[in-house]
Design a protein around this motif. Structure first.
Motif, PDB file in Angstrom:
ATOM      1  N   ALA A 382       2.886   1.930   2.922  1.00  0.00           N
ATOM      2  CA  ALA A 382       2.749   1.329   4.252  1.00  0.00           C
ATOM      3  C   ALA A 382       1.617   0.301   4.271  1.00  0.00           C
ATOM      4  O   ALA A 382       1.721  -0.744   4.932  1.00  0.00           O
ATOM      5  CB  ALA A 382       2.503   2.416   5.288  1.00  0.00           C
ATOM      6  N   ASN A 383       0.546   0.586   3.534  1.00  0.00           N
ATOM      7  CA  ASN A 383      -0.574  -0.363   3.454  1.00  0.00           C
ATOM      8  C   ASN A 383      -0.170  -1.624   2.690  1.00  0.00           C
ATOM      9  O   ASN A 383      -0.529  -2.744   3.075  1.00  0.00           O
ATOM     10  CB  ASN A 383      -1.761   0.307   2.766  1.00  0.00           C
ATOM     11  N   ILE A 384       0.599  -1.441   1.616  1.00  0.00           N
ATOM     12  CA  ILE A 384       1.085  -2.597   0.855  1.00  0.00           C
ATOM     13  C   ILE A 384       2.017  -3.455   1.713  1.00  0.00           C
ATOM     14  O   ILE A 384       2.028  -4.691   1.596  1.00  0.00           O
ATOM     15  CB  ILE A 384       1.811  -2.122  -0.415  1.00  0.00           C
ATOM     16  N   GLU A 385       2.780  -2.815   2.587  1.00  0.00           N
ATOM     17  CA  GLU A 385       3.681  -3.562   3.469  1.00  0.00           C
ATOM     18  C   GLU A 385       2.891  -4.506   4.378  1.00  0.00           C
ATOM     19  O   GLU A 385       3.374  -5.591   4.736  1.00  0.00           O
ATOM     20  CB  GLU A 385       4.512  -2.596   4.313  1.00  0.00           C
ATOM     21  N   ILE A 386       1.664  -4.107   4.748  1.00  0.00           N
ATOM     22  CA  ILE A 386       0.800  -5.004   5.553  1.00  0.00           C
ATOM     23  C   ILE A 386       0.434  -6.239   4.741  1.00  0.00           C
ATOM     24  O   ILE A 386       0.516  -7.376   5.232  1.00  0.00           O
ATOM     25  CB  ILE A 386      -0.474  -4.254   6.006  1.00  0.00           C
ATOM     26  N   TYR A 387       0.040  -6.028   3.485  1.00  0.00           N
ATOM     27  CA  TYR A 387      -0.317  -7.167   2.632  1.00  0.00           C
ATOM     28  C   TYR A 387       0.899  -8.063   2.377  1.00  0.00           C
ATOM     29  O   TYR A 387       0.773  -9.289   2.309  1.00  0.00           O
ATOM     30  CB  TYR A 387      -0.890  -6.663   1.306  1.00  0.00           C
ATOM     31  N   LEU A 388       2.050  -7.441   2.235  1.00  0.00           N
ATOM     32  CA  LEU A 388       3.277  -8.233   2.040  1.00  0.00           C
ATOM     33  C   LEU A 388       3.530  -9.134   3.242  1.00  0.00           C
ATOM     34  O   LEU A 388       3.841 -10.323   3.089  1.00  0.00           O
ATOM     35  CB  LEU A 388       4.472  -7.292   1.838  1.00  0.00           C
ATOM     36  N   ALA A 389       3.418  -8.545   4.441  1.00  0.00           N
ATOM     37  CA  ALA A 389       3.645  -9.329   5.657  1.00  0.00           C
ATOM     38  C   ALA A 389       2.616 -10.451   5.792  1.00  0.00           C
ATOM     39  O   ALA A 389       2.943 -11.565   6.240  1.00  0.00           O
ATOM     40  CB  ALA A 389       3.592  -8.412   6.872  1.00  0.00           C
ATOM     41  N   LYS A 390       1.377 -10.166   5.378  1.00  0.00           N
ATOM     42  CA  LYS A 390       0.320 -11.180   5.448  1.00  0.00           C
ATOM     43  C   LYS A 390       0.615 -12.336   4.496  1.00  0.00           C
ATOM     44  O   LYS A 390       0.426 -13.513   4.842  1.00  0.00           O
ATOM     45  CB  LYS A 390      -1.026 -10.539   5.113  1.00  0.00           C
ATOM     46  N   LYS A 457       3.857  -4.234  10.963  1.00  0.00           N
ATOM     47  CA  LYS A 457       3.496  -3.446   9.779  1.00  0.00           C
ATOM     48  C   LYS A 457       2.176  -2.707   9.987  1.00  0.00           C
ATOM     49  O   LYS A 457       1.990  -1.598   9.466  1.00  0.00           O
ATOM     50  CB  LYS A 457       3.411  -4.353   8.550  1.00  0.00           C
ATOM     51  N   GLN A 458       1.264  -3.315  10.741  1.00  0.00           N
ATOM     52  CA  GLN A 458      -0.007  -2.639  11.019  1.00  0.00           C
ATOM     53  C   GLN A 458       0.224  -1.399  11.872  1.00  0.00           C
ATOM     54  O   GLN A 458      -0.357  -0.333  11.608  1.00  0.00           O
ATOM     55  CB  GLN A 458      -0.963  -3.601  11.728  1.00  0.00           C
ATOM     56  N   PHE A 459       1.082  -1.521  12.888  1.00  0.00           N
ATOM     57  CA  PHE A 459       1.398  -0.363  13.736  1.00  0.00           C
ATOM     58  C   PHE A 459       2.165   0.702  12.937  1.00  0.00           C
ATOM     59  O   PHE A 459       1.967   1.896  13.138  1.00  0.00           O
ATOM     60  CB  PHE A 459       2.211  -0.803  14.952  1.00  0.00           C
ATOM     61  N   ALA A 460       3.052   0.242  12.053  1.00  0.00           N
ATOM     62  CA  ALA A 460       3.822   1.187  11.222  1.00  0.00           C
ATOM     63  C   ALA A 460       2.887   1.987  10.321  1.00  0.00           C
ATOM     64  O   ALA A 460       3.093   3.185  10.099  1.00  0.00           O
ATOM     65  CB  ALA A 460       4.854   0.434  10.385  1.00  0.00           C
ATOM     66  N   TYR A 461       1.848   1.329   9.798  1.00  0.00           N
ATOM     67  CA  TYR A 461       0.870   2.024   8.953  1.00  0.00           C
ATOM     68  C   TYR A 461       0.155   3.114   9.748  1.00  0.00           C
ATOM     69  O   TYR A 461      -0.017   4.243   9.264  1.00  0.00           O
ATOM     70  CB  TYR A 461      -0.134   1.021   8.394  1.00  0.00           C
ATOM     71  N   GLN A 462      -0.261   2.785  10.958  1.00  0.00           N
ATOM     72  CA  GLN A 462      -0.940   3.771  11.804  1.00  0.00           C
ATOM     73  C   GLN A 462      -0.030   4.962  12.087  1.00  0.00           C
ATOM     74  O   GLN A 462      -0.469   6.119  12.096  1.00  0.00           O
ATOM     75  CB  GLN A 462      -1.378   3.113  13.118  1.00  0.00           C
ATOM     76  N   LYS A 463       1.258   4.674  12.318  1.00  0.00           N
ATOM     77  CA  LYS A 463       2.227   5.738  12.570  1.00  0.00           C
ATOM     78  C   LYS A 463       2.366   6.656  11.354  1.00  0.00           C
ATOM     79  O   LYS A 463       2.408   7.890  11.485  1.00  0.00           O
ATOM     80  CB  LYS A 463       3.583   5.113  12.919  1.00  0.00           C
ATOM     81  N   VAL A 464       2.430   6.061  10.154  1.00  0.00           N
ATOM     82  CA  VAL A 464       2.539   6.852   8.923  1.00  0.00           C
ATOM     83  C   VAL A 464       1.314   7.727   8.733  1.00  0.00           C
ATOM     84  O   VAL A 464       1.427   8.914   8.375  1.00  0.00           O
ATOM     85  CB  VAL A 464       2.733   5.917   7.705  1.00  0.00           C
ATOM     86  N   ILE A 465       0.129   7.182   8.981  1.00  0.00           N
ATOM     87  CA  ILE A 465      -1.115   7.938   8.818  1.00  0.00           C
ATOM     88  C   ILE A 465      -1.150   9.129   9.772  1.00  0.00           C
ATOM     89  O   ILE A 465      -1.531  10.249   9.384  1.00  0.00           O
ATOM     90  CB  ILE A 465      -2.341   7.041   9.035  1.00  0.00           C
TER      91      ILE A 465
END
Length: 566
Positions: A382-390, A457-465
C-alpha cells in the motif's frame, strides 16, 4: 461433457465376484492414463448410498463406484464421476454440479491414486486396450505421494507447496517479469543508432535540362539520437517501474504467507480431527463393552427391559454421531489438505503436535503492532502504491517541459544517369528542441486526475494500516482468551475423569445403573474432545498472530529451507 471418458462399474463386495450394471467393465478404469483427472464426489459408509448421487445427477452413465477397506467393519464406498484429460475440464464440471453435490465438497484428483486404491482391494482379471483421446498429455511437476503409514512432514510439505503450487509459481513469474521490465529501462539513458539503406532503378525520368535520364539510385544513412532533456520523464519512468517491481515482491510475500497459513490451518485441523476420531473409536469400544454387560444382566434378569433399550438406543445414537461428525470431519479435513499436497484417502496419517507448536510467550502487543505496520506485505504494498501514484503524477508534469535531443546523421547518396554518376556525402549534427504549446487542456486535466489518484492511495494506505492493527489486536486477544480457557479445560478434564472413575466404582458396587455410568462416561468424553479442540485452537491462534503481522514465512523460513523438523 468435454473429453469425458464414460465409466460405469459397480462393485458389490471386496472379495466376492464382481457384478456390473452396464456394458463397461473395470479394465476401462484401470487402463486409463494415470495422469488424467476424476471428480471424487464422496466417500460413503454404506454401499447403497451411491444411488442418491445417481438420482441427484439424473445420470447413471458417468459414475464409477467401488468398495474398499480392510474388513467388513471398516469398509467404505468411493463414488467417482468421469475422467478428464485436463484439470480445467474437470473444474468446469464441478462448477456445474447440482447444489447438493457441490455442498458435499467434491474435489478433483489424479486418476492414479484411485486406480492404486482399487487395485489394493480388487484383482485385475484381464487387460484391454487403453481408451484413446486426441491430444497430448500436458507435462506437470510430479506431485508428492504419501503412501500408507507415511508421515506428512510439516516443513517438507510447506517447501513442496512453495515449489509447486501454481498460484505461487505464477507470482514468481510475475516478479521475474517485473525484474526484466526494470532492467529494460536502462536503455532510456542510452543513445539510439539507426541505419537505413535504399537502392533502386528508375526508367524514363529526365533531369530539368532534359539532356540525361536517371537510371539508378542508392542512399545510406546512419542516425544517432541522444535525448538530452525531456522534463525528467525517463528518470520518473525508471522509478515508476522500480516501484512496480517492489510491489510485485510484496504481493508475492503476501500470497506466500496466506498459502502457508491456510496449509497450517488445514494441517492442524487434520491432526485435531484425527485425534478426536481416534478418541471416538476408543469410546465406541467402551460403549460396546457396557452394552454387552447390559445384555448379560438383562439375560439373567438383573436389568429391566426399558433400561436395556435405553442403553441400546444411546449406543446407536453414538454410532450415528461418530459417523456423521467424527469420521466426516476427519475426511473433510483430509480433503482440505489435498488442496495443497497429494495424500491418498487410504493413507494412515502420521502427524504430531510437536512438529508445529511454536513459542510466542515473549510477544508483546505494542511490539507486534509496530512490526506489522513496518513489515506487513500489505502495508508495504500500500505504501509503494503511494509512490507509484506520485511518480505517475510527476510523469504528467513533463508534458509542460521541452524535449531536447542531440542528433548526428551521416548520409551518402549515389545517383546514376545515362551519361554520368553523382555521389553526395553529408554529415549533419544538430540539437533538436520540441515543446507543446497547446493541446486543448488535456495535460491540465490529466494532472488533476493523477493528483486525485495520489490522494486516493494515501487514504487506501491508512485504511490498510487500520485493518492490520485491528487484526493484530483481535488475534492477540483471541490467543490470550483461548490460552486461559485451555488451562481451565485441563482442570475440567481432570474433574470429569474423577467423576467417571467414581461412577465406574459405584457401578461395580451397584450404587448406580448402566445409564448413570454411561452419562458419566459421555461427560468425560465431551471434556476430552473439548480439551483436544482447545489444545489445537491455541496452536492455530499463535500462527494467526504471525499471519496478522505478515510474518508466517519469515518465522519458518530457515526450517523450511533446511527441511528441519522442530
Amino acid at each position: 461433457m468435454k473429453k469425458l471418458i464414460i465409466l460405469v462399474f459397480v462393485c458389490m463386495s471386496i472379495n466376492a465376484n464382481i457384478l456390473y450394471k452396464s456394458n463397461f467393465d473395470k479394465e476401462i478404469f484401470l487402463d486409463i492414463n494415470s495422469s488424467f483427472y476424476t471428480i471424487d464426489l464422496s466417500t460413503l459408509y454404506y454401499y447403497d448410498g451411491y444411488v442418491d448421487f445417481v438420482e441427484e445427477l439424473n445420470n447413471d452413465k458417468d459414475i464409477f463406484v467401488f468398495e474398499f477397506g480392510n474388513n467388513e467393519e471398516s469398509k467404505f464406498t468411493k463414488v467417482l464421476y468421469g475422467a478428464f484429460k485436463d484439470h480445467k475440464d474437470a473444474l468446469i464440471v464441478v462448477n456445474n454440479l447440482p447444489l447438493r453435490l457441490k455442498n458435499n465438497k467434491p474435489y478433483i484428483s489424479k486418476m492414479d491414486k484411485f486406480q492404486k486404491l482399487y487395485k489394493k482391494f480388487h484383482k485385475k482379471n484381464s487387460i484391454i486396450m487403453k481408451p484413446s483421446i486426441d491430444g497430448k498429455t500436458n507435462m506437470e511437476v510430479e506431485k508428492k505421494i504419501y503412501n500408507k503409514k507415511e508421515r506428512i512432514e510439516f516443513f517438507d510439505s510447506i517447501k513442496y507447496i512453495l515449489e509447486t503450487h501454481p498460484e505461487i509459481q505464477e507470482q514468481v513469474a510475475v516478479v521475474a517479469a517485473a525484474q526484466n521490465e526494470k532492467d529494460e529501462q536502462n536503455s532510456l539513458f542510452l543513445p539510439t543508432v539507426d541505419f537505413s539503406y535504399t537502392k533502386g532503378k528508375v526508367n524514363s525520368i529526365e533531369d530539368s535540362t532534359e539532356t540525361s535520364a536517371k537510371t539508378k539510385f542508392s542512399s545510406k544513412d546512419v542516425t544517432a539520437t541522444w535525448n538530452v532533456f525531456n522534463g525528467f520523464a525517463d528518470q520518473n519512468h525508471y522509478k515508476l517501474i522500480g516501484y512496480k517491481y517492489d510491489s510485485s515482491i510484496y504481493n508475492k510475500q503476501r500470497i506466500i504467507d496466506e498459502f502457508i497459513y491456510k496449509f497450517i490451518k488445514a494441517y492442524i485441523e487434520l491432526i485435531k480431527t484425527k485425534e478426536i476420531c481416534n478418541l471416538g473409536n476408543i469410546n465406541l469400544k467402551k460403549y460396546n463393552e457396557y452394552v454387552n454387560k447390559t445384555k448379560l444382566k438383562q439375560k439373567y434378569g438383573m436389568s429391566s427391559l426399558s433400561n436395556s433399550m435405553s442403553i441400546f438406543k444411546k449406543q446407536i445414537a453414538t454410532q450415528i454421531n461418530y459417523i456423521e461428525t467424527n469420521e466426516k470431519q476427519y475426511l473433510d479435513a483430509l480433503y482440505e489438505i489435498q488442496n495443497y499436497i497429494e495424500v491418498g484417502d487410504n493413507s494412515e496419517i502420521l502427524m504430531s503436535q510437536k512438529d508445529i507448536d511454536i513459542n510466542i510467550d515473549n510477544f508483546k502487543l505494542n511490539d507486534l503492532l509496530i512490526e506489522a505496520v513496518e513489515l506487513h506485505p500489505k502495508a508495504l504494498k500500500a505504501n509503494i502504491e503511494i509512490y507509484l501514484a506520485k511518480q505517475k503524477l510527476k510523469k504528467e508534469n513533463k508534458n509542460f517541459m521541452p524535449i531536447v535531443d542531440f542528433v548526428a546523421k551521416r548520409s551518402e547518396t549515389e545517383d546514376t544517369y545515362v551519361d554520368k554518376e553523382e555521389t553526395v556525402k553529408e554529415t549533419t549534427i544538430k540539437v533538436q528542441t520540441k515543446i507543446n504549446l497547446f493541446n486543448g487542456g488535456k495535460d491540465y486535466y490529466a494532472i488533476k486526475r493523477k493528483t486525485n489518484e495520489y490522494k486516493q492511495k494515501q487514504f487506501a494506505y491508512q485504511k490498510v494500516i487500520r485493518q492490520i492493527k485491528y487484526d493484530v489486536k483481535t488475534s492477540f486477544n483471541s490467543y490470550k482468551t483461548l490460552k486461559e480457557k485451555s488451562l481451565l479445560m485441563v482442570k475440567s478434564l481432570a474433574n470429569s475423569k474423577k467423576s467417571y472413575m467414581a461412577a465406574k466404582y459405584d457401578f461395580e458396587f451397584a450404587k448406580i445403573n448402566e445409564e448413570g455410568l454411561i452419562n458419566a462416561m459421555e461427560s468425560f468424553q465431551d471434556a476430552q474432545i473439548k480439551d483436544i479442540e482447545f489444545k489445537y485452537d491455541v496452536i492455530l491462534a499463535k500462527y494467526k498472530i504471525l499471519f496478522s503481522i505478515g510474518n508466517v514465512y519469515n518465522r519458518l523460513e530457515n526450517k523450511i529451507k533446511n527441511r528441519i523438523k522442530k
